[in-house]
Design an enzyme around this catalytic site. Structure first.
Site, PDB file in Angstrom:
ATOM      1  N   GLY A   1       0.752   2.118 -14.432  1.00 34.85           N
ATOM      2  CA  GLY A   1       1.125   1.409 -13.214  1.00 34.85           C
ATOM      3  C   GLY A   1      -0.045   1.394 -12.246  1.00 34.85           C
ATOM      4  CB  ALA A   2      -0.227   0.886  -8.567  1.00 37.86           C
TER       5      ALA A   2
ATOM      6  CE  LYS B   1       6.733  11.330  -5.015  1.00 35.69           C
ATOM      7  NZ  LYS B   1       5.556  10.426  -5.068  1.00 35.69           N
TER       8      LYS B   1
ATOM      9  CB  VAL C   1       1.440  16.578  -1.541  1.00 33.70           C
ATOM     10  CG1 VAL C   1       2.009  16.877  -0.168  1.00 33.70           C
ATOM     11  CG2 VAL C   1       1.926  17.614  -2.528  1.00 33.70           C
TER      12      VAL C   1
ATOM     13  CE  LYS D   1       4.822  11.456  -1.064  1.00 26.32           C
ATOM     14  NZ  LYS D   1       4.718  10.221  -0.246  1.00 26.32           N
TER      15      LYS D   1
ATOM     16  N   GLY E   1      -0.591   3.975  -2.364  1.00 25.83           N
ATOM     17  CA  GLY E   1      -1.495   2.915  -2.794  1.00 25.83           C
ATOM     18  C   GLY E   1      -2.228   3.366  -4.037  1.00 25.83           C
TER      19      GLY E   1
END
Lengths: 313, 313
Positions: free
Chosen positions: A9-10, A106, A133, A205, A297
């Site tokens: 993915g990204a 995570k 995180v 997180k 991002g």
């Protein structure tokens, strides 16, 4: 170092794209259905183009990645709750083969932290997860730098999507549903925004932070979590009349993990705008340290992954 | 580790006070006229009490400190310009004896960086100096974490005294002279505030950053420095009418080091208030990372010194 990347993915794609500028080589990339494996190093551009055009990263079997040639497994598959699979098995598989693991996912360190640490102790590999995180914000590294026993509490705005929505609701006097639709159009919110707007992502997180600060023992079920779905636009307008605004604030204080919408001063440190994240570390002897930046991002998170990889080098 | 502390001002005394809670032992403390030396560890409380009551830290000779028993020399004498003495000689003396040096003193790495690095290469000792740049803000460590080649520019508010004065001038519509006197009463400004209000302190920090980012070659003479003495209170009022305020901003961009008062948005990231400092790291792939916190203060700076010491351990 040689990197095997799980997840295309990204984040996984960005790690592949940036790896060579950081001096690393990618020997495997896998998504859930396909893989490209080459012990001598992949042409990452070709692999990512293949993924974009055909949907498959290559013709190899994802199950062969763990047994391949690599120093670090980059785990960038989607975060899942409960058993944290398949991220957990990937992590354990690499550790059993004495390889390092860098997590963008995570799940393994939020839901199964103690197991991951036990597996790590029996391995020559290490597990790092700063990217999980704070995206580009080096939260765990900073905690490590100042010494975790010197950190008395952590508080922060840890989800860019929720923060974008609240910022826009306040700035434009718009309702939640309207701004969510806008955020989805802009790609800031996903089609299913549940994890972000219900506070789950921020809570995960915080759980990871609690595990790091207090040496494990926490899972998502230990967090008290309230999201932003039910905040009426009028609440933000009322807050503004009083010089305040609302932010989705996560905190780890003493033994408590809590994520909830809170009133904060409009010009205060926690009132970051747009997709920015901020983490405040309360320290024993040096007051409060604030770190803000892009919390998510592809490239931003990939930078954090590559930072962790450098620390293993 | 065993620490020898040069300088018994606010920072030196705070390092001595906190050393044991970080697991270290202080074997020497010296000011310019006296020293207390004990290879088996000093009673730091007694030494600091002696300094307060008699003005002398002990009956030993400061010249004997460098030859004593220690792993790390903590250099916390006042920053001087030009030859950066006596800090430079202390630094070199410890390196020649293959000991580590942690600097709170900016002089050696601002004015004689290349010489310090050359001496370090010929020693088993290392030189760390995070405390010299950002007080409690771990600027250099963060640059190291994200990789110095990924940092394209640094910008920040790096002097708490100047920032306190500008914040008060703006908030209370007061003149520079008035606020300076108030800051001196509060102990925020020194009797001779030259280094702070003329921008020298901020410029030294920027020079150190430039040396770290570009591998040396800079001294204070390379910085273009303008202070805040000549800013009329009316300038801050005019700025406020436009939603802006004035901050003493330091930056390292390309080959240029510049410190000067600048207009910044009143609610912007750089408009930290009071004695807060902020550093913005512009990165190649991860946008801008902001770190803010207490930039000065004995305990705050001592925490940074002790952080550097941990990294040597």
């Amino acid at each position: 170092m040689k990197l095997a990347i799980m997840g295309a993915g990204a984040v996984g794609a960005s790690v592949a794209e940036l790896a060579s500028t950081y001096g690393h080589e990618v020997t495997a990339i896998a998504d859930s259905n396909s893989a490209a494996i080459d012990p001598d190093g992949l042409d990452t551009d070709a692999v990512l183009t293949s993924k974009r055009t055909s949907g498959a990263v290559g013709n190899d079997d994802p199950d062969d990645v763990l047994d391949g040639t690599y120093d670090v497994l980059v785990e960038a598959t989607p975060t899942t709750l409960g058993d944290a699979e398949p991220g957990y098995s990937h992590t354990v598989g690499a550790l059993e083969r004495d390889r390092h693991v860098v997590l963008a996912n995570k799940g393994p360190v939020a839901e199964r932290y103690d197991e991951v640490r036990t597996r790590e102790r029996n391995s020559d590999g290490r597990v790092l997860f700063d990217a999980a995180v704070g995206g580009a914000i080096p939260v765990l590294t900073t905690i490590n730098d100042i010494g975790r026993s010197n950190v008395t509490a952590v508080r922060g705005v840890l989800n860019g999507t929720a923060n974008f929505i609240l910022s826009r609701m306040a700035a434009e006097s718009l309702d939640y549903e309207h701004v969510l639709a806008e955020a989805q159009d802009l790609g800031v919110a996903e089609a299913d925004p549940t994890f972000d707007v219900d506070g789950t992502d921020a809570a995960l997180k915080c759980v990871i932070l609690a595990n790091v600060l207090f040496d494990g023992g926490y899972t998502l079920s230990d967090a008290s979590t309230t999201g932003i779905r039910n905040i009426p636009g009028t609440a933000l307008q009322l807050a503004a009349e009083d010089g305040r605004t609302i932010r989705l604030v996560g905190e780890v204080v003493d033994d408590e993990i809590c994520v909830e919408p809170r009133l904060v001063p409009e010009t205060g440190t926690l009132a970051v705008s747009g997709t920015q994240n901020i983490v405040q570390l309360h320290t024993e002897h040096a007051g409060r340290l604030n770190i803000s930046g892009r919390g998510a991002g592809g490239h931003e998170t990939a930078t954090a992954v590559l930072g962790d990889i450098s620390r293993l080098g």
